[in-house]
Each structure stands twice: as structure tokens, then as C-alpha cells.
Write an enzyme that holds these catalytic residues in place. Structure first.
Site, PDB file in Angstrom:
ATOM      1  N   GLU A 488       0.833  -1.212   0.000  1.00 56.51           N
ATOM      2  CA  GLU A 488       0.000   0.000   0.000  1.00 56.51           C
ATOM      3  C   GLU A 488       0.861   1.252   0.000  1.00 56.51           C
ATOM      4  O   GLU A 488       0.501   2.268  -0.594  1.00 56.51           O
ATOM      5  CB  GLU A 488      -0.965   0.003   1.186  1.00 56.51           C
ATOM      6  CG  GLU A 488      -2.019  -1.107   1.145  1.00 56.51           C
ATOM      7  CD  GLU A 488      -2.781  -1.183  -0.175  1.00 56.51           C
ATOM      8  OE1 GLU A 488      -2.978  -0.129  -0.814  1.00 56.51           O
ATOM      9  OE2 GLU A 488      -3.145  -2.302  -0.584  1.00 56.51           O
ATOM     10  N   HIS A 491       1.676   2.329  -3.452  1.00 55.15           N
ATOM     11  CA  HIS A 491       0.652   3.199  -4.044  1.00 55.15           C
ATOM     12  C   HIS A 491       0.812   4.624  -3.517  1.00 55.15           C
ATOM     13  O   HIS A 491       0.685   5.606  -4.249  1.00 55.15           O
ATOM     14  CB  HIS A 491      -0.760   2.718  -3.676  1.00 55.15           C
ATOM     15  CG  HIS A 491      -1.180   1.441  -4.352  1.00 55.15           C
ATOM     16  ND1 HIS A 491      -1.227   1.297  -5.706  1.00 55.15           N
ATOM     17  CD2 HIS A 491      -1.612   0.259  -3.843  1.00 55.15           C
ATOM     18  CE1 HIS A 491      -1.663   0.071  -6.012  1.00 55.15           C
ATOM     19  NE2 HIS A 491      -1.901  -0.578  -4.891  1.00 55.15           N
TER      20      HIS A 491
HETATM   21 ZN   LIG Z   1      -2.676  -2.549  -4.686  1.00 51.75          ZN
END
Ligand SMILES: [Zn+2]
Length: 700
Positions: A488, A491
Site C-alpha cells: 500500500e 501506491h
Molecule cells: Zn494494490
């Protein structure tokens, strides 16, 4: 006009509404200390009205069309709507309330009408086309990001059906409405069918092997439905988790059969008729817009570009994956006491696999956890890697408000050299704990997107679902959670390190077959020895994690990849098979659904009965319930890029500031301002190759 300007909020929005003016907090962080549930809806409605007025002014501008008065003006429009909607859509899945759900119900049709009104505006289409034509004729020199913006807008207009005759536009609208309603119907039938497929066990002996927790859960599930016994409920995918521990082969077989029969049992919850109509209508919809079939329509807007490219990639992976699954099957058959040629029933696979895993890779989650303490993983792992690669540092800002007490706000500093504070880059919000009001899973979101045009710096959020320990106890993770945290954050970095002009091209605004790539790449740092040694330290004794455990973890990564790659590919191939049909090629009888599926798997060489598809057509919610139709291939498409990039790092000396800088400037910073595969080739020096993925998954 070069300075950032902000049209004032419409008169009907209370100036006291916290969204009425840009937030005065650092980086435009929404001021959650004053935002209340009741502020969202009026701000979003006023934002839509303001946006419509701004777009109307652009569409009716009497001046000759210019980049400034059309593209730049469009990019500047909708700021009130943007800041209110982003804050709302961040909070909805993360800290929902019945009130927020109601707003969603009321606003969903308005959002879709709002988007349609802009995408179907013939005057805007004309203006953008004038720019495209002038550039094409050599009369207008567009900068690369602007040229790419024009190209994307023209694709968007084409896909909206703007060039169709009024009669065809009516047909398109009817098709869209019918498709949406069929998708909802598929989802409803699936849910009801899953309940119906639950397996009721009345003799506890048949549950041997199942943990006490799982039994208690099954007991409660039965009681909740007024039944006596234990109810084994269905998860969405084919291979139910309980199969790994159930010792009774007959119970395993019952669970497996019930799982695979979902949607094809006849009666009310049978999904075959719905999926056939969906496949036919989607194909019709695609042809109306000038595409051969739905898959061609879908990939035209993705980095894959053509279905030929998707087919080639899946086709190259499939034989290697199935060959590996067959080797694993032979191994498992031996473990089960048979000869390798006996094969393995699909229902027995997980159980035998678990036995092998225990024997060869004796790793115990409970023993690992004290070495995986959240604060260390975050600061000495995730943040440390970002520091060494990109020169970032992170300072917690308890003075800045989150939207929930669990949310932690960090200020991110850039260009940090030893002894230097660096410059402010943006904010990172970490919302890591699970709670009743949060949906499952993990994801990244943006509250402010980076744009030099608007002078905005990024504010990004990571959500996870880690169970909160009692007060004063440390948060100890399992390895999967460590990987998720790195993923995450990958991202988040895509959003934070964005360096583009136009907000619509910022950070993660890339096609869905590309967006998972930077996050998958970031997972590699959890395994990097220097980083792993830094964070995997016993939270009480300070001892490093034993080296042989690390070796075992590394070795265990490849085990089982034949199975998982095959079941994934089989599902991805089914998705393509259904959506690469023209309307008249779609079977007409429900009796043809399963034979079509079998033939498609055989044609692709993935008809291996021991490893059925991760989802069969009749319960493939990703593709028939909405969202991912013709796009299920995206996960592995991104992973091809990821594995090739991991190899690029390895070839160039791994974790260095120089490599991080190249990955940042050539790839992350570019966001959606150019074809993402151009960014990739710029970094790699060539187009992506598939071999690194085959090697990683042990498929060569
Ligand atoms: Zn992802």
C-alpha cells in the site's frame, strides 16, 4: 492566465461549510476537526452545480479554441466538487455511518449523470477535436503531456458514444441501464446462492482438523439460521479455506462440490441466464462504439492496448504454470500415500499442500510475530527504504487532524541530506487498524492530488485492517501484513512522488493494468536483507530474527505457485473467452454455459481437473457482478512489469539512491502524463519481458 484561481463557491453553499473555501491547513488537508457528516452532501451538490457552470462557460467561450481556454480551463474546473468528493469517498469505506451510506445512495445517480453530461457534451468534443486536428496538421505544437491529454480525451469521447446518431445513443443508454441492472442481479443471486450452498455438518467428527475458532464460527452460523450443527459458509472463490484443515475426505468433497456448483443449480439463484445476457449485451455495446467485442473495448483504454497482447501474455504463461501444477500434483500424490501418477482430487489439494508446507517449511506465525512490531516495520522498514531510495523522511504531525482518532498524519520531506531538513513534499495519513465502520482489505486513497498547474502538493491515505491490540500492548504483525504495508505504501509513493502539471494525470491516474505495478515493486523492499535486518527485530529483546527463519521464508515463497498461477490464469482466460465473443457468438442456451467454459479452458491448455479456475463463470463476481469485466488479467500484467523491474534493480546494484532516483523520475513522477509503458521502457531501456516473472514463480 498562469496563477491558480478559485471560483467562489455558489451562493447556496453556506460559507461556514468547511468545504466552501480551500482548507487553510498545511497541504490543503481537509480540516477534519470541523467537518461533520452533514457538510458533505450540500458541498458536493454545490460543487456539481459550480462545475457545470464552469464547463458551460468553457463550452460557450466565443474566443477561438486554445489549449488555455479549453484544456487548462477544464483541468482547473471542478475544484469544490473535487475536494468535497475526495474527502467523502475516502471516509465512506474507511469510517462509514448509515448517514454516509444514505448520501451514497442519493448521490450515485447524480455522479453518473454529472460525468455523462461532460463526456457527452458535443461542444466540448468539438473544441478538443479542433485542437487534435490542428496538432495533427502541424499547425499547433503541443507539449507531450498536453498531447497525451488530448489523445485520452478523444478516446473518452469515443467511448461515451458521442459520435453516434441520436437513435444509437438511445440504444446505448438502454444497454447501459440494462447491463447495470443485470450486474446487480448477478451479485444478488450469487449472495443468495452462496448461502444456499453452505454445507451443514451434523456430526462433529466430520469436522476433525478444524480449529476451535472455526468450529465456533460454524456453530454460530448454523444457529443464526436456526439450524442444529455446524454450517460451513462459502467464500467467493472456488477453493474454500477450510479445505486445508478438514481431515475427513468426504466432508472436503462435499464442500468442493457445493462450491463449484454455485450458480448452476437451477432455480432462482442460477446465474447462467444473467451471464449469457450480460455477455451478449456487452458485446453489442462494444460493437455500437466501434470495437470488435467487449474485451477489445476494455483493453483499448488500458496499457495492454489490444486483446492480442493480452492473449499472448496469458498464452505464454499458461503452459509453464500448468506444467508446474502437474509437478506439484505428483509431489502431493506421494505425500498422500499414493504414486505420483494417481493425481490429486481438487478437493484434497489444499489439505495435502498444508501437510507439505508444515513438513518442509516449518514456520509458525505466532513465533514470528514478536519480530514484526508495527512501529519498527513502519519506521525502520517502510520509511527507511523510502529514505534510502528517494531521499524522503517522515515526521509525525499529531497537531494535524485525521478523520478518525486512529488516523496518524505524517509530513513527508524531500531531498533530505544528512543534517538537512529537506523540503516539504506532502502528507501521508496512516489508518492501519480494523474497526466495525471500515470495510475489509487494504487500499490507498488521495485527499489532495499533486498538480503544478494548481500549485497543489499531495495528501495520500493508506488503509489497512490490522487488529488493534489492548491499550499499552505493541502491535505485532504477521508476515502478510508486513507485505501489505509495503504494498500500500507503494501506491502512496506513486501519489506522493507525482510531478505533473495536470491534476487529471496525477500519480495513480493510470490504467488499472498498470496501477498495481509500483505497489508490487515496493513489496520487494520487505525482503531486502538490509531493510529486513533493520525492522525484523524482537520487540522486547532487540534480537534480530534468526537467519534460518528468513531463509525458510524465502524458500517457501515459490512453493505452491504452480497451483495459484494456474487457478488465476484459468479465471483470467475465462474472462477473456466470454468477452472476446461477438454478440452472435454468445451461446443462447443455459445448457451451453458449462460446456463453453470447459472448451475455453481446454483450448487454452488449462483444463487440469485438479486445479479448477479460481472462479467459475457462474460465480465470477469480478467480471459479471461489475467492475473487472475483461480486466481480470490486470493483476498478472502488472506483475510482469514488477518482476522485470525487480530484476532491473538487481542488475543495477539494488537498494541505492541512484536507482531510486531513476525509478522516481522516469516512472513514479510521470503518473498518467504519458503512456505508462513509455515510462517503463524509459526506465528499463526496453519493453517488458516475461522471463523474470516465470523465474520468480518457479515456472521455468
Ligand atoms: Zn494494490
Amino acid at each position: 492566465m498562469t496563477s491558480t484561481h478559485e471560483t467562489t463557491a455558489p451562493a447556496d453553499l453556506d460559507p461556514a461549510n468547511p468545504f466552501a473555501a480551500p482548507s487553510a491547513l498545511p497541504y490543503g488537508l481537509p480540516d477534519f476537526s470541523v467537518i461533520r457528516e452533514e457538510h458533505y452532501e450540500p458541498a458536493i451538490l454545490a460543487g456539481m452545480a459550480a462545475h457545470r457552470a464552469e464547463v458551460e462557460a468553457i463550452a460557450t467561450n466565443p474566443e477561438p479554441v486554445t489549449v488555455e481556454n479549453t484544456l487548462v480551463a477544464l483541468e482547473r474546473s471542478g475544484q469544490l466538487l473535487g475536494r468535497a468528493a475526495r474527502a467523502y469517498f475516502n471516509q465512506l469505506p474507511s469510517d462509514s455511518t448509515p448517514g454516509l451510506e444514505d448520501i451514497q445512495e442519493r448521490l450515485a445517480p447524480l455522479f453518473s449523470a454529472h460525468r455523462d453530461a461532460i463526456n457527452m457534451d458535443a461542444r466540448l468534443h468539438e473544441r478538443v477535436r479542433a485542437l487534435a486536428d490542428a496538432a495533427e496538421a502541424g499547425d499547433l505544437d503541443l507539449e507531450p503531456d498536453t498531447a497525451y491529454l488530448v489523445e485520452k480525451l478523444m478516446t473518452q469521447f469515443k467511448r461515451s458514444g458521442i459520435a453516434l446518431s441520436p437513435g444509437d445513443q438511445d440504444t446505448l443508454r438502454e444497454l447501459n441501464a440494462r447491463i447495470t441492472s443485470l450486474e446487480a442481479s448477478f451479485g444478488r443471486k450469487l449472495l443468495a446462492g452462496a448461502n444456499e450452498a453452505s454445507v451443514l455438518v451434523t456430526d462433529e467428527a466430520e469436522l476433525a482438523g478444524l480449529s476451535a475458532d472455526a468450529r465456533a464460527g460454524a456453530r454460530a452460523a448454523a444457529a443464526a439460521r436456526g439450524q442444529d450443527g455446524w454450517l460451513l459458509e462459502m467464500q467467493l472463490f472456488t477453493h474454500q479455506n477450510v479445505l486445508a484443515s478438514l481431515q475427513d475426505a468426504a466432508t472436503r468433497e462435499r464442500v468442493q462440490s457445493a462450491s463449484m456448483a454455485r450458480g448452476a443449480t437451477g432455480g432462482e439463484n442460477d446465474t447462467r441466464e444473467v451471464l449469457l445476457e450480460l455477455a451478449r449485451l456487452r458485446a453489442h455495446h462494444a460493437q455500437l462504439l466501434g470495437y470488435e467485442h467487449h474485451a477489445a473495448y476494455t483493453v483499448a483504454d488500458a496499457t495492454a492496448g489490444t486483446t492480442a497482447a493480452v492473449n499472448e501474455m496469458l498464452g505464454r504463461l499458461a503452459p509453464a504454470a500448468v506444467a508446474n501444477a502437474r509437478r506439484e500434483a505428483a509431489d502431493l500424490a506421494r505425500v498422500g500415500g499414493g504414486s505420483p501418477s494417481d493425481g490429486v482430487a481438487a478437493a484434497d489439494w489444499s489439505f495435502l499442500n498444508e501437510a507439505v508446507r508444515k513438513e518442509r517449511f516449518n514456520l509458525d506465525d505466532a513465533a514470528l510475530r514478536p519480530y514484526l512490531e508495527l512501529e519498527r516495520v513502519l519506521h525502520d522498514g517502510v520509511f527507511k527504504a523510502a529514505g534510502l531510495l528517494f531521499g524522503l523522511s517522515f515526521v509525525e504531525r499529531p497537531d494535524l487532524p485525521g478523520y478518525h482518532p486512529d488516523v496518524r498524519v505524517f509530513e513527508v520531506f524531500d531531498a533530505v541530506e544528512p543534517g538537512e531538513p529537506g523540503t516539504g513534499l506532502g502528507l501521508f495519513l496512516a489508518d492501519l487498524y480494523t474497526r466495525e465502520s471500515k470495510r475489509g482489505g487494504a487500499w490507498m486513497d488521495s485527499l489532495v492530488v499533486q498538480s503544478t498547474l494548481l500549485g497543489e502538493q499531495p495528501v495520500v491515505v493508506n488503509n489497512l485492517n490490522i487488529v488493534k491490540p489492548p491499550a499499552d500492548e505493541p502491535t505485532l504483525l504477521v508476515w502478510d501484513e508486513v507485505t501489505t504495508l509495503f504494498h500500500e505504501f507503494g501506491h502512496a509513493l506513486h501519489g506522493l512522488l507525482s510531478d505533473v502539471r495536470y491534476p487529471s494525470q496525477s500519480g495513480t491516474a493510470v490504467p488499472r493494468d498498470f496501477v498495481e505495478y509500483p505497489s508490487q515493486v515496493n513489496e520487494m523492499w520487505s525482503w531486502e536483507p538490509q531493510i529486513l535486518r533493520s525492522f525484523a527485530v524482537h520487540h522486547v529483546t532487540g534480537e534480530p530474527m534468526p537467519a534460518e527463519w528468513v531463509d525458510t521464508m524465502l524458500a517457501s515463497r515459490i512453493w505452491g505457485e504452480g497451483f495459484s498461477t494456474t487457478e488465476y490464469l484459468a479465471a483470467a482466460l475465462l474472462d477473456q473467452a466470454w468477452h472476446q465473443l461477438t454478440p452472435d457468438q454468445v451461446p443462447t442456451s443455459v445448457e451451453d454455459v458449462l460446456p463453453f467454459e470447459a472448451a475455453a479452458l481446454a483450448a487454452a491448455g488449462v483444463d487440469f481437473a485438479s486445479v479448477p479456475p479460481r472462479y467459475r463463470s457462474t460465480y465470477f463476481n469480478h467480471i459479471f457482478g461489475g467492475g473487472y469485466s475483461a480486466g481480470y488479467y490486470s493483476y498478472i500484467w502488472s506483475e510482469v512489469l514488477d518482476a522485470d523491474t525487480v530484476q532491473w534493480y538487481a542488475e543495477n546494484g539494488g537498494l541505492t539512491r541512484e536507482n531510486g532516483e531513476a525509478f522516481r523520475r522516469k516512472l513514479l513522477a510521470r503518473g498518467g502524463s504519458q503512456d505508462p509503458l513509455v515510462s517503463f521502457a524509459d526506465l528499463r531501456g526496453r519493453a517488458a519481458e516475461i522471463t523474470p516473472l516465470l523465474e520468480r514463480r518457479g515456472l521455468v
